[in-house]
Design an enzyme around this catalytic site. Structure first.
Site, PDB file in Angstrom:
ATOM      1  N   ARG A 108      -0.896  72.871 -41.839  1.00 12.51           N
ATOM      2  CA  ARG A 108      -0.905  72.453 -40.003  1.00 12.51           C
ATOM      3  C   ARG A 108      -0.485  73.062 -39.833  1.00 12.51           C
ATOM      4  O   ARG A 108       1.324  72.971 -40.375  1.00 12.51           O
ATOM      5  CB  ARG A 108      -1.399  70.876 -40.078  1.00 12.51           C
ATOM      6  CG  ARG A 108      -2.793  70.301 -40.316  1.00 12.51           C
ATOM      7  CD  ARG A 108      -3.407  70.801 -39.103  1.00 12.51           C
ATOM      8  NE  ARG A 108      -4.639  70.262 -39.403  1.00 12.51           N
ATOM      9  CZ  ARG A 108      -5.815  71.115 -40.299  1.00 12.51           C
ATOM     10  NH1 ARG A 108      -6.085  72.171 -40.952  1.00 12.51           N
ATOM     11  NH2 ARG A 108      -7.169  70.604 -40.022  1.00 12.51           N
ATOM     12  N   HIS A 160      -6.652  80.581 -36.187  1.00 11.13           N
ATOM     13  CA  HIS A 160      -6.875  79.582 -37.416  1.00 11.13           C
ATOM     14  C   HIS A 160      -8.002  80.291 -37.588  1.00 11.13           C
ATOM     15  O   HIS A 160      -9.027  79.264 -37.237  1.00 11.13           O
ATOM     16  CB  HIS A 160      -7.069  78.082 -36.489  1.00 11.13           C
ATOM     17  CG  HIS A 160      -7.016  77.192 -37.958  1.00 11.13           C
ATOM     18  ND1 HIS A 160      -6.828  75.837 -37.483  1.00 11.13           N
ATOM     19  CD2 HIS A 160      -7.409  77.434 -39.267  1.00 11.13           C
ATOM     20  CE1 HIS A 160      -7.602  74.867 -38.713  1.00 11.13           C
ATOM     21  NE2 HIS A 160      -7.585  75.653 -39.776  1.00 11.13           N
ATOM     22  N   GLN A 189      -3.301  74.462 -30.765  1.00 11.49           N
ATOM     23  CA  GLN A 189      -4.467  74.960 -30.839  1.00 11.49           C
ATOM     24  C   GLN A 189      -5.476  74.900 -29.938  1.00 11.49           C
ATOM     25  O   GLN A 189      -6.281  74.131 -29.507  1.00 11.49           O
ATOM     26  CB  GLN A 189      -5.134  75.729 -31.720  1.00 11.49           C
ATOM     27  CG  GLN A 189      -3.989  75.656 -33.087  1.00 11.49           C
ATOM     28  CD  GLN A 189      -5.062  75.158 -34.883  1.00 11.49           C
ATOM     29  OE1 GLN A 189      -4.438  75.314 -36.045  1.00 11.49           O
ATOM     30  NE2 GLN A 189      -5.810  75.440 -34.774  1.00 11.49           N
ATOM     31  N   ASN A 201     -14.075  73.980 -47.519  1.00  7.36           N
ATOM     32  CA  ASN A 201     -13.495  75.241 -47.470  1.00  7.36           C
ATOM     33  C   ASN A 201     -12.778  75.358 -48.180  1.00  7.36           C
ATOM     34  O   ASN A 201     -11.470  76.454 -47.927  1.00  7.36           O
ATOM     35  CB  ASN A 201     -13.375  75.285 -45.743  1.00  7.36           C
ATOM     36  CG  ASN A 201     -12.238  74.324 -45.145  1.00  7.36           C
ATOM     37  OD1 ASN A 201     -12.030  73.575 -45.774  1.00  7.36           O
ATOM     38  ND2 ASN A 201     -12.621  74.255 -43.746  1.00  7.36           N
TER      39      ASN A 201
HETATM   40  P1  NAD Z   1      -6.354  67.124 -50.633  1.00  4.41           P
HETATM   41  O1  NAD Z   1      -6.811  66.123 -50.107  1.00  4.41           O
HETATM   42  O2  NAD Z   1      -7.941  67.204 -52.195  1.00  4.41           O
HETATM   43  O3  NAD Z   1      -5.070  67.733 -51.229  1.00  4.41           O
HETATM   44  C1  NAD Z   1      -4.213  67.163 -50.454  1.00  4.41           C
HETATM   45  C2  NAD Z   1      -2.720  67.053 -51.469  1.00  4.41           C
HETATM   46  O4  NAD Z   1      -1.461  67.287 -50.758  1.00  4.41           O
HETATM   47  C3  NAD Z   1      -3.051  65.715 -52.291  1.00  4.41           C
HETATM   48  O5  NAD Z   1      -2.836  65.669 -53.848  1.00  4.41           O
HETATM   49  C4  NAD Z   1      -1.638  64.177 -51.646  1.00  4.41           C
HETATM   50  O6  NAD Z   1      -1.135  63.560 -52.839  1.00  4.41           O
HETATM   51  C5  NAD Z   1      -0.944  65.995 -51.297  1.00  4.41           C
HETATM   52  N1  NAD Z   1       0.125  65.178 -50.474  1.00  4.41           N
HETATM   53  C6  NAD Z   1       0.102  64.058 -48.869  1.00  4.41           C
HETATM   54  N2  NAD Z   1       1.225  64.118 -49.103  1.00  4.41           N
HETATM   55  C7  NAD Z   1       2.408  65.016 -49.149  1.00  4.41           C
HETATM   56  C8  NAD Z   1       3.875  64.871 -49.350  1.00  4.41           C
HETATM   57  N3  NAD Z   1       4.100  64.212 -48.188  1.00  4.41           N
HETATM   58  N4  NAD Z   1       3.985  66.307 -50.195  1.00  4.41           N
HETATM   59  C9  NAD Z   1       3.518  66.767 -51.225  1.00  4.41           C
HETATM   60  N5  NAD Z   1       2.435  66.539 -51.166  1.00  4.41           N
HETATM   61  C10 NAD Z   1       1.066  65.389 -50.320  1.00  4.41           C
HETATM   62  O7  NAD Z   1      -6.905  68.349 -49.293  1.00  4.41           O
HETATM   63  P2  NAD Z   1      -6.917  69.679 -49.573  1.00  4.41           P
HETATM   64  O8  NAD Z   1      -8.147  69.908 -49.845  1.00  4.41           O
HETATM   65  O9  NAD Z   1      -6.098  70.365 -50.258  1.00  4.41           O
HETATM   66  O10 NAD Z   1      -6.799  70.348 -47.991  1.00  4.41           O
HETATM   67  C11 NAD Z   1      -5.203  70.271 -47.918  1.00  4.41           C
HETATM   68  C12 NAD Z   1      -4.804  70.044 -46.098  1.00  4.41           C
HETATM   69  O11 NAD Z   1      -5.352  71.735 -45.469  1.00  4.41           O
HETATM   70  C13 NAD Z   1      -5.438  70.098 -45.353  1.00  4.41           C
HETATM   71  O12 NAD Z   1      -5.563  68.309 -45.566  1.00  4.41           O
HETATM   72  C14 NAD Z   1      -5.522  70.452 -44.556  1.00  4.41           C
HETATM   73  O13 NAD Z   1      -4.554  69.865 -43.443  1.00  4.41           O
HETATM   74  C15 NAD Z   1      -5.463  71.836 -44.657  1.00  4.41           C
HETATM   75  N6  NAD Z   1      -6.873  72.879 -44.549  1.00  4.41           N
HETATM   76  C16 NAD Z   1      -6.106  74.090 -43.833  1.00  4.41           C
HETATM   77  C17 NAD Z   1      -7.383  74.757 -43.555  1.00  4.41           C
HETATM   78  C18 NAD Z   1      -7.349  76.097 -43.049  1.00  4.41           C
HETATM   79  O14 NAD Z   1      -8.538  76.693 -42.721  1.00  4.41           O
HETATM   80  N7  NAD Z   1      -6.241  76.525 -42.211  1.00  4.41           N
HETATM   81  C19 NAD Z   1      -8.582  74.243 -44.218  1.00  4.41           C
HETATM   82  C20 NAD Z   1      -8.796  73.019 -44.625  1.00  4.41           C
HETATM   83  C21 NAD Z   1      -8.029  72.558 -45.061  1.00  4.41           C
END
Ligand code: NAD
Length: 358
Positions: free
Chosen positions: A256, A309, A285, A117
Site C-alpha cells: 500500500r 495499481h 488512488q 491475487n
Molecule cells: P496476508 O494477510 O497473507 O499477510 C500479511 C502479513 O503481513 C502477515 O504475515 C502479517 O503478520 C504481516 N504484517 C502485518 N503487520 C506487519 C508489520 N507491522 N510488520 C511486518 N509484518 C506485518 O496478506 P497478503 O495476501 O500477503 O497481502 C498483503 C497485502 O498486500 C494486503 O494487505 C494488501 O495491502 C497488499 N496487496 C496488494 C495488491 C496489489 O494489487 N498491489 C494485491 C493484493 C494485496
C-alpha cells in the site's frame, strides 16, 4: 436489498474484453444473478465527495462491494450515515480503504477474497525487483528514443544472484515472493514479520527472520513490502528508516502506498540513498498527475518502476476475485457461514491477525 459496488471504469477496454470483470461495465459478472434474486445492484465509479454515488447510495445499502484498485474510502463519518450497512466485501485483498476500527464499532463485517491475487502480486514483485536491479526501464527508454549507449545503462545494472532480499510481511504474498526467488541464488532471503513462518516453511526456502526492522533493512540489498496497511505500518518507511537502508539498495512496494512516506522515498531516491523504487500502489488512488512518484529518479536518471495499481488485477486474478465476491455475497444472502480466511472483521471484532497486533 440494495447492494452498492464501487468499481473502476473500463470504457472501451471493458466493452471489448468481457474478462475485465472488476469494471463498472462488467459488474463482477454478478448483475443478472443479483437481480434474479430480487435485489438491487448499483454499480458506479463515482466515489469522491458528498455528491458521489458512493455517498448517495451508502445511506441505505446493506452490502458494499469495493475494490482496492479504485477504493471507495469508507471513513468513520460515512459509517455514521450508513445505517443499513451490514457487510463490506473487498473484491481483491487489502481492506485498508475501510476504517476497520469503525467497522468494529458499527458491527459491520468486512470480508476479502483472501488469496485471490497473491500469485499475481508476487509475480509483479519479482518483475519489479528485476527491472530495478537490472536497470531495465532506462534501457528501454533509450531504445525508444533511438539512442544506443550501453555504458550509460550498464554502469547501474547488476545481477540478482548474490544479493540479499528481504520482505516486510511474510504472509501469502511475502512468502510467495521469497519462494519464487529461490532459483535466483540470492545470498540470503530475509523476512521481518511479527508472525514467524512455520518452521518447515522457513526451512524449505532457507528464509531467516530478523526481529528488528532497522537491523533488517540494513542487511538487505532489496526490500519488498508485503504487509497490510494499518496503524502499525502507516508511514513505516520514512526518513528515519531510510537512513538505515544499505546505500544504493532497491525498494519495491506493491502493498500500500501509505506504508511509505511519499516525500521521504522521493528524497532517498533523488539523493541515491536508494537506487530504485518500484510498485503499483499510491497513497491516494487515482494518483494525482503531479505525484512525485510518477517521475522521481535516482541521480543517474533511472530507478523508477512505478505503474498504476494493477498487479493484483490481471485477468486471471479478476476471475478469482469475482468468483470470491459472488460466493461471499451468496453466503450472506443464504445465511451460510463464511470461509474463515476471508473474514477480516467479524461481528464487532477483528478476526484476522494480519492487520496489526492487538
Ligand atoms: P496476508 O494477510 O497473507 O499477510 C500479511 C502479513 O503481513 C502477515 O504475515 C502479517 O503478520 C504481516 N504484517 C502485518 N503487520 C506487519 C508489520 N507491522 N510488520 C511486518 N509484518 C506485518 O496478506 P497478503 O495476501 O500477503 O497481502 C498483503 C497485502 O498486500 C494486503 O494487505 C494488501 O495491502 C497488499 N496487496 C496488494 C495488491 C496489489 O494489487 N498491489 C494485491 C493484493 C494485496
Amino acid at each position: 436489498m440494495k447492494i452498492l459496488a464501487i468499481l473502476y471504469n473500463g470504457y472501451t477496454a471493458a466493452e471489448e474484453e468481457p474478462r475485465l470483470l472488476g469494471t463498472v461495465e462488467n459488474k463482477l459478472g454478478i448483475e443478472e444473478w443479483i437481480t434474479s434474486k430480487g435485489h438491487e445492484l448499483i454499480v458506479s465509479s463515482s466515489k469522491e465527495g458528498p455528491d458521489s454515488d458512493f455517498q448517495k447510495h451508502i445511506v441505505d445499502a446493506e452490502i458494499l462491494i469495493t475494490t482496492p484498485f479504485h477504493p471507495g474510502y469508507l471513513t468513520r463519518d460515512i459509517f455514521e450515515k450508513a445505517k443499513n450497512l451490514k457487510l463490506c466485501v473487498t473484491a481483491g485483498v487489502g481492506s485498508d480503504h475501510i476504517d476497520l476500527n469503525a467497522a468494529v464499532d458499527h458491527k459491520v463485517q468486512v470480508l476479502e477474497v483472501s488469496g485471490s491475487n497473491v500469485v499475481s502480486v508476487a509475480e509483479h514483485v519479482i518483475m519489479s525487483i528485476l527491472l530495478l536491479v537490472r536497470n531495465f526501464v532506462p534501457a528501454h527508454e533509450m531504445i525508444e528514443r533511438g539512442d544506443w549507449q550501453v555504458s550509460d545503462i550498464a554502469r547501474n545494472a547488476f545481477d540478482l544472484e548474490g544479493k540479499v532480499v528481504g520482505t516486510i510481511g511474510a504472509g501469502r504474498i511475502g512468502y510467495r515472493v521469497l519462494q519464487r526467488l529461490v532459483p535466483f541464488d540470492c545470498k540470503e532471503l530475509l523476512y521481518y514479520d511479527y508472525a514467524a513462518l512455520p518452521e518447515k516453511a522457513a526451512a524449505d526456502i532457507k528464509a531467516r527472520r530478523v526481529a528488528d526492522l532497522k537491523d533488517f533493512v540494513s542487511q538487505c540489498d532489496v526490500v519488498t513490502v508485503n504487509c497490510p496497511l494499518h496503524e502499525g505500518t502507516r508511514g513505516l518507511i520514512n526518513d528515519d528508516l531510510l537512513k538505515h537502508f544499505k546505500k544504493g539498495s532497491w525498494l519495491v512496494n506493491t502493498a500500500r502506498g501509505a506504508i511509505c512516506d511519499k516525500d521521504a522515498v522521493a528524497r532517498a531516491l533523488k539523493s541515491g540513498q536508494i537506487s530504485g523504487y518500484a510498485g503499483d500502489v499510491w497513497d491516494v488512488q487515482p494518483a494525482p498527475k503531479d505525484h512525485t512518484w510518477r517521475t522521481v529518479k535516482n541521480p543517474l536518471g533511472g530507478g523508477n518502476g512505478m505503474v498504476p495499481h494493477y498487479s493484483g488485477t490481471t485477468l486471471d486474478a479478476q476471475a478469482r476475485y469475482a468468483n470470491g465476491v459472488r460466493s461471499i455475497v451468496d453466503n450472506y444472502l443464504s445465511g451460510k457461514p463464511q470461509e474463515p480466511q476471508n473474514i477480516i472483521i467479524g461481528l464487532g471484532k477483528y478476526e484476522t491477525k494480519a492487520y496489526g497486533q492487538r
